[in-house]
Scaffold this motif. Structure first.
Motif: not given
Ligand code: NAP
Length: 322
Positions: A170, A173, A175, A177-178, A183, A187, A201-202, A205, A299, A303
Motif C-alpha cells: 500500500h 503509491t 493515490l 488519482e484522488s 478517484t 482508476l 493502489t487497491s 484503498l 484522500a 474515497v
C-alpha cells in the motif's frame, strides 16, 4: 527503522507464531480459500477446532479439492463447506451474502480473496482489481455486517472479526488519482490507468476505507482489522513476471507461515480495531507516511464518499448498516 529495512527485517528474521488457540463453536468464512494464504488459513481454522469453515471460492471444483486437502491434513471431516463466491460479479456477492446471512452466527469473516494484475480489464464497469479487491470486498463485508453485529449481541462469548487482508505494498503509491474530481472514474479509465501500481493502489484503498469506517463500528462488538501477511509464496504473482518471482524466491515466507498472520487477526482483541497488522501484531506505525499525513486524511474522506456512492448504487442502504 525505515520502511525498506523494516520490511527486510520482517521477511528475513520474523516468523509469526504458529496458531494453537481454539476456534471451537465458531463459524468462519474465508474468501479465496482454494489456494494460497486463504487455503492455509482455512486449514489452521479447521485444525484449531472451528465448527464450520466456509470456503468462499469462485471455482467450486478447486474449492472441493481444497476441502479434501484440509480434511486429509487435519483429519476433521464435515467442517469445511464450499460456497460459490465470485467477487467480479455483484450478483454473486449478493447471493453469497444472502445465503451467509442465514447462518446462525458468523465469528470470522476473513476477506482474503484478491488479484494482482497489470492488465486492464473491466468487471461490473470498474477496472477489475478495484472491483474485486475494493468494491466487492467492502460490499460483502457491509452486507454481512448485520449478521456479525447480531452474533456479537446474541452470543456473549463471541467476538466477531471482520478482516480485510491488505499489504505493505500500500506504501508504493500516494493515490494521485484522488486529486482528480472522482478517484474511481480515473482508476476506471484505461487511458489514465497506471497499472504498474494498480495492485498497491487497491491495497491502499482498503487501508483508507478500513480506517475511515472502523470508528463507526466502535460500539458494535465487531472487530475490524487489516493484516498484512508480508511477502509470501502463493499464486498471487502469477501475472507479475520474472522480477516478482525472483524477489519471492529470495525473501518470501512459505504460504503456511504467511497464513498465520491472517489467523492472528482473528484472535487479536479490541486493540486491533481499525488497525493495520504486520507479523501477526498490531502495527499502525508500519503504515505508510501518506496514510497518516494530511493528504492521506483528505484522500481517505474522499474515497470513502466515492465508494459509498458506488456501493449505494449496487445495494441501496448497504452503507447504513453501521
Ligand atoms: N502473497 C503475498 O505475498 C501477499 C502479500 C501481501 C498481501 N497479500 C494478500 O493476501 C491475499 C491472498 O493472496 P494470496 O497471496 O494467497 O494469492 P492467491 O494465491 O492468488 O489467492 C488469491 C485467492 O483469491 C481468489 N480470487 C481471485 N479473484 C477472485 C474473485 N473474483 N472472486 C473470488 N475469489 C477470487 C483466488 O481464486 P482463484 O484461484 O480462482 O483465482 C484465490 O483463491 C490477497 O488479498 C493479497 O492481496 C498477499
Amino acid at each position: 527503522m525505515g520502511f525498506l529495512s523494516a520490511w527486510l527485517y520482517s521477511q528475513l528474521f520474523v516468523t509469526p507464531k504458529y496458531p494453537t488457540e481454539s476456534f471451537a463453536d465458531q463459524t468462519i468464512i474465508v474468501t479465496g480459500s482454494n489456494v494460497g494464504l486463504g487455503l492455509e488459513a482455512a486449514r489452521h481454522f479447521a485444525r484449531c477446532n472451528a465448527k464450520r469453515v466456509i470456503l468462499a471460492v469462485r471455482n467450486v471444483a478447486a474449492g472441493e479439492k481444497a476441502k479434501q486437502s484440509i480434511e486429509e491434513s487435519t483429519s476433521r471431516q464435515n467442517v469445511c463447506e464450499v460456497w460459490e463466491l465470485d467477487l467480479a460479479s455483484y450478483a454473486s456477492v449478493k447471493a453469497f451474502a444472502e445465503r451467509a446471512s442465514k447462518l446462525s452466527r458468523i465469528d470470522v469473516l476473513l476477506e482474503n480473496a484478491g488479484i494482482a494484475t497489470q492488465n486492464f480489464t473491466l468487471a461490473e464497469d470498474h477496472e477489475r482489481t478495484i472491483a474485486v479487491n475494493v468494491i466487492s470486498t467492502f460490499l460483502l463485508g457491509l452486507l454481512l455486517l448485520p449478521k456479525l453485529k447480531e452474533t456479537a449481541k446474541q452470543i456473549p462469548t463471541a467476538k466477531p472479526h471482520w478482516i480485510i487482508v491488505t499489504s505493505e505494498v500500500h506504501a508504493l503509491t500516494n493515490l494521485p488519482e484522488s486529486k482528480s474530481p472522482n478517484t474511481f472514474e480515473v482508476l476506471d479509465d484505461e487511458k489514465k490507468a497506471n497499472m504498474q501500481v494498480r495492485y498497491p493502489t487497491s491495497k491502499l484503498l482498503e487501508v483508507l476505507v478500513v480506517r475511515k469506517i472502523a470508528p463507526k463500528l466502535a460500539d458494535s462488538g465487531v472487530i475490524l482489522n487489516m493484516p498484512n501477511p508480508g511477502m509470501c509464496h502463493s499464486e498471487l504473482a502469477r501475472e507479475l513476471g520474472f522480477s516478482a518471482w525472483l524477489l519471492k524466491l529470495v525473501l518470501a515466507r512459505t504460504t503456511e507461515v504467511g497464513s498465520r498472520t491472517l489467523v492472528a487477526a482473528a484472535i487479536v482483541g479490541n486493540e486491533s480495531h481499525g488497525a493495520y497488522m504486520t507479523d501477526g501484531k498490531v502495527s499502525n506505525g508500519a503504515l505508510s507516511a501518506f496514510v497518516t499525513s494530511e493528504d492521506g486524511q483528505k484522500a481517505q474522506e474522499k474515497v470513502w464518499l466515492e465508494l459509498k456512492e458506488i456501493l449505494e448504487k449496487i445495494v441501496p442502504g448497504v452503507t447504513g448498516s453501521f
